[in-house]
Design an enzyme around this catalytic site. Structure first.
Site, PDB file in Angstrom:
ATOM      1  N   HIS A 406       0.819  -1.207   0.000  1.00 51.87           N
ATOM      2  CA  HIS A 406       0.000   0.000   0.000  1.00 51.87           C
ATOM      3  C   HIS A 406       0.854   1.259   0.000  1.00 51.87           C
ATOM      4  O   HIS A 406       0.617   2.175  -0.780  1.00 51.87           O
ATOM      5  CB  HIS A 406      -0.925   0.011   1.222  1.00 51.87           C
ATOM      6  CG  HIS A 406      -2.197  -0.743   1.019  1.00 51.87           C
ATOM      7  ND1 HIS A 406      -2.335  -2.068   1.332  1.00 51.87           N
ATOM      8  CD2 HIS A 406      -3.395  -0.358   0.524  1.00 51.87           C
ATOM      9  CE1 HIS A 406      -3.560  -2.469   1.054  1.00 51.87           C
ATOM     10  NE2 HIS A 406      -4.225  -1.448   0.554  1.00 51.87           N
ATOM     11  N   ASP A 407       1.834   1.312   0.910  1.00 51.41           N
ATOM     12  CA  ASP A 407       2.698   2.488   0.988  1.00 51.41           C
ATOM     13  C   ASP A 407       3.754   2.248   2.062  1.00 51.41           C
ATOM     14  O   ASP A 407       3.606   1.368   2.903  1.00 51.41           O
ATOM     15  CB  ASP A 407       1.901   3.752   1.349  1.00 51.41           C
ATOM     16  CG  ASP A 407       2.532   5.013   0.772  1.00 51.41           C
ATOM     17  OD1 ASP A 407       3.729   4.956   0.411  1.00 51.41           O
ATOM     18  OD2 ASP A 407       1.839   6.039   0.672  1.00 51.41           O
TER      19      ASP A 407
END
Length: 518
Positions: A406-407
Site C-alpha cells: 500500500h505504501d
C-alpha cells in the site's frame, strides 16, 4: 463460526425456532434504535461543526447543503467519471466491433487491447510510460530465463519487491538522473503518478511469472485448472495483461491465466441483462454516497483533528462513520472498473461481495473487503508459504507485504501488525467455541454465545486497527486508550461491545436465513 456441520445440512426447509424468533425481534429493535441514535448524532455533529471543517464544497443534491469531498481518492474518481466513461465507452465499442469482424483470438485481442491501453497510459503517465515498459520488459525476460530454476521464486520476488520499494522512495524517479539530456522529459509526466498505479502492475508481473513457472513445473496449481498453452505466455499478451485499461488504475486483480483464457473466450457467466443491472446498482450506490457525504462529514472530521477534542461517544461515531465511508468509496471505485471490464468480456473477482457491517471474523472480513487481492495473496503468498499448516506465522508475512504494497508508512505497518495480533484471540475463541459445540439446544446456545463474544471482540479489534492505520496513526494509540479507559469512556466502550455483540448475532440470523432459502 456459526452452527455445527450437522445442523447446516438441516437448514433447508426448516423453520426458525421460537426462541430464535424472539431473539431476532429484540436484535432488530436494538439495531433500529442504535442507528437512529447514530444518525441523529451524526447530523448534529455535521451541523454544529460544519463551519470549522475544511474540504467541504457546495453540494448539488440537497439545497444549501455542503458536500464532503476531502478524500483525495474519492474526489479524483468522482471528478473523472464523465471522462472515464467516454474513454472506456469508445474502447469498448471498437473492441467489440473488431473481435467478430476480424475473428480475433488471444493474440489478436492482445494487440488490440495493448494499443488501446498504451494510448490510455500515454495520457495518464506521459513520458513515464518508459519506466513502466522497461521494468515490465526486464521482468518478462527474467521469467522466461529462470522459470525452470528452483530459485525462480527468489528471483521474481526480489526483483518486484525492489521496484515496489524504490518506486516509492524515489517518487517515480526523475529523468534527469539518467543525464541532463533527458531532463526535458520531466515536463511530460502525464496527469497521474505512474508509481501509484504500478503497485497493481507488480501483482500482475508476479502472477504472470508464477503461472508460467507452474506451467513448466507441472505444479498442482496447473493440474487443478485448465492449462494455458505456452504460446499464450507471449510478450504481447503479457503486456496486455499488465496494462489492460479497464483494470489498470485500481483493479480488481485477477490471475494471468484467468485473463488470458477470457481474451480468447469472453466471460459468459453474466448475461447482458445482468451486466446492465450491475451498472444500475452502481449508479444507486453512487447516489447513496452523494447522500452520505452531503449529510455526514465523517472524513472531514477525521482529517481536521477536531475529533481529538470530542467525547468518546462522538469519537466512536466518527470512527464508525469513516469505516463505512471507506467501504462505500472502495466499492464504487472497484465496481466502476470491474463493470467496464465485464462489458469487454473479462470478469474480475468482485472485491466487495459482502457489506462491512456483515462480517464478524477477521478471516471473513479480509475475504470480503479487497477480495481479489485476498485471492491473489492466497494463491501466490499464503499457499506457497505452507498455507493453514503455518497459519499464525504466515499471516505476519502476508499482512506485512500488504502494508508495504500500500505504501511505506509506519502507520500502515502498525495496522498490519495489530491485525496479526488480533488474529490470536480470534483463533483462541474459535477453538473455545468449537469445544462447546454440541447437538443439544443448550450446546448450540453456548456455542452461539461464545461465537457472538468472539465476533464482538473481532469487530472492536478491526475498528482499532483501521483507525490506527488510516486515521490516528501509531502515535495515537495511547491517546485512544486513555479516551476509552477513562471514567467517561468506559461506559461507551461497554455499550460499543454490547452493540457489536448484538450485531454479530444478527449476522448469525442472516447466515441462517440464507442457508434456509438455499
Amino acid at each position: 463460526m456459526g452452527t455445527s456441520a450437522a445442523n447446516k445440512e438441516n437448514f433447508k426447509g426448516s423453520r426458525i425456532e421460537p426462541w430464535k424468533q424472539k431473539e431476532l425481534y429484540f436484535l432488530v429493535t436494538y439495531a433500529f434504535v442504535f442507528y437512529v441514535i447514530i444518525i441523529r448524532r451524526s447530523l448534529q455533529l455535521s451541523h454544529d461543526y460544519g463551519k470549522q471543517l475544511f474540504g467541504l464544497r457546495p453540494g448539488w443534491l440537497i439545497p444549501r447543503q455542503l458536500n464532503d469531498v476531502t478524500d483525495a481518492q474519492w474526489r479524483n474518481l468522482r471528478g473523472n467519471i464523465p471522462v472515464l466513461t467516454v474513454v472506456f465507452g469508445i474502447f469498448t465499442l471498437l473492441a467489440n466491433l473488431m473481435r467478430p469482424f476480424f475473428n480475433l483470438k488471444v493474440g489478436g485481442m492482445s494487440i488490440i487491447w495493448l494499443l488501446f491501453s498504451l494510448t490510455y497510459l500515454s495520457y495518464l503517465h506521459g513520458a513515464c510510460i518508459i519506466f513502466v515498459l522497461s521494468i515490465a520488459t526486464v521482468n518478462f525476460l527474467l521469467v522466461k530465463i529462470f522459470a525452470q530454476k528452483k530459485y525462480f521464486p527468489l528471483v521474481i520476488w526480489s526483483y518486484n519487491s525492489f521496484f515496489l520499494v524504490c518506486n516509492r522512495i524515489y517518487e517515480g524517479y526523475s529523468f534527469s538522473i539518467f543525464g541532463q539530456q533527458w531532463a526535458f522529459l520531466d515536463n511530460f509526466r502525464g496527469t497521474f503518478r505512474w508509481h501509484i498505479c504500478f503497485n497493481f502492475v507488480v501483482l500482475r508481473m508476479i502472477s504472470f511469472g508464477f503461472d508460467y513457472h507452474w506451467r513448466n513445473q507441472d505444479s498442482h496449481f496447473d493440474m487443478e485448472e485448465s492449462r494455458l498453452q505456452n504460446d499464450k505466455f507471449s510478450y504481447t499478451t503479457y503486456l496486455c495483461y499488465l496494462l489492460y485499461a479497464p483494470l489498470y488504475i485500481a483493479g480488481p486483480i485477477l490471475s494471468f491465466k484467468a485473463f488470458a483464457s477470457q481474451l480468447e473466450v469472453p466471460q459468459n457467466t453474466h448475461s447482458v441483462k445482468n451486466v446492465a443491472l450491475y451498472g444500475f446498482r452502481w449508479l444507486f450506490s453512487l447516489l447513496l454516497m452523494e447522500l452520505m457525504t452531503h449529510l455526514f462529514y465523517y472524513n472531514s472530521f477525521a482529517n481536521s483533528g477536531l475529533w481529538k477534542h470530542m467525547s468518546p461517544m462522538d469519537i466512536f461515531i466518527i470512527g464508525y462513520g469513516v469505516l463505512n465511508f471507506m467501504w462505500l468509496k472502495f466499492l464504487l471505485i472497484w465496481r466502476f472498473f470491474r463493470f467496464w471490464s465485464l462489458i469487454n468480456g473479462i470478469e474480475a473477482p468482485e472485491n466487495m461481495p459482502k457489506c462491512i457491517n456483515n462480517c464478524h471474523s477477521l478471516e471473513d472480513f479480509w475475504k470480503n473487503w479487497h477480495a481479489s487481492f485476498n485471492k491473489w495473496l492466497v494463491r501466490y503468498v499464503y499457499i506457497p508459504l505452507g498455507g493453514s499448516q503455518k497459519k499464525l506465522l504466515n499471516v505476519w508475512v502476508v499482512f506485512t507485504f500488504v502494508a508495504i504494497w500500500h505504501d511505506l508508512e509506519w502507520k500502515l505497518l502498525s495496522w498490519a501488525w495489530l491485525t496479526c495480533l488480533f488474529f490470536i484471540p480470534e483463533l483462541a475463541l474459535k477453538s473455545a467455541a468449537n469445544a462447546f459445540q454440541a447437538e443439544s439446544s443448550f450446546g448450540e446456545f453456548i456455542f452461539r454465545e461464545i461465537s457472538a463474544v468472539a465476533g464482538a471482540i473481532t469487530i472492536t479489534s478491526l475498528m482499532v486497527a483501521n483507525l490506527v492505520g488510516f486515521v490516528i496513526g501509531p502515535k495515537g494509540i495511547n491517546w485512544l486508550l486513555d479516551s476509552f479507559l477513562s471514567k467517561e469512556g468506559l461506559p461507551v466502550l461497554g455499550a460499543m461491545f454490547i452493540t457489536f455483540y448484538v450485531g454479530t448475532k444478527l449476522m448469525f440470523h442472516i447466515e441462517e436465513a440464507r442457508k434456509r432459502s438455499c
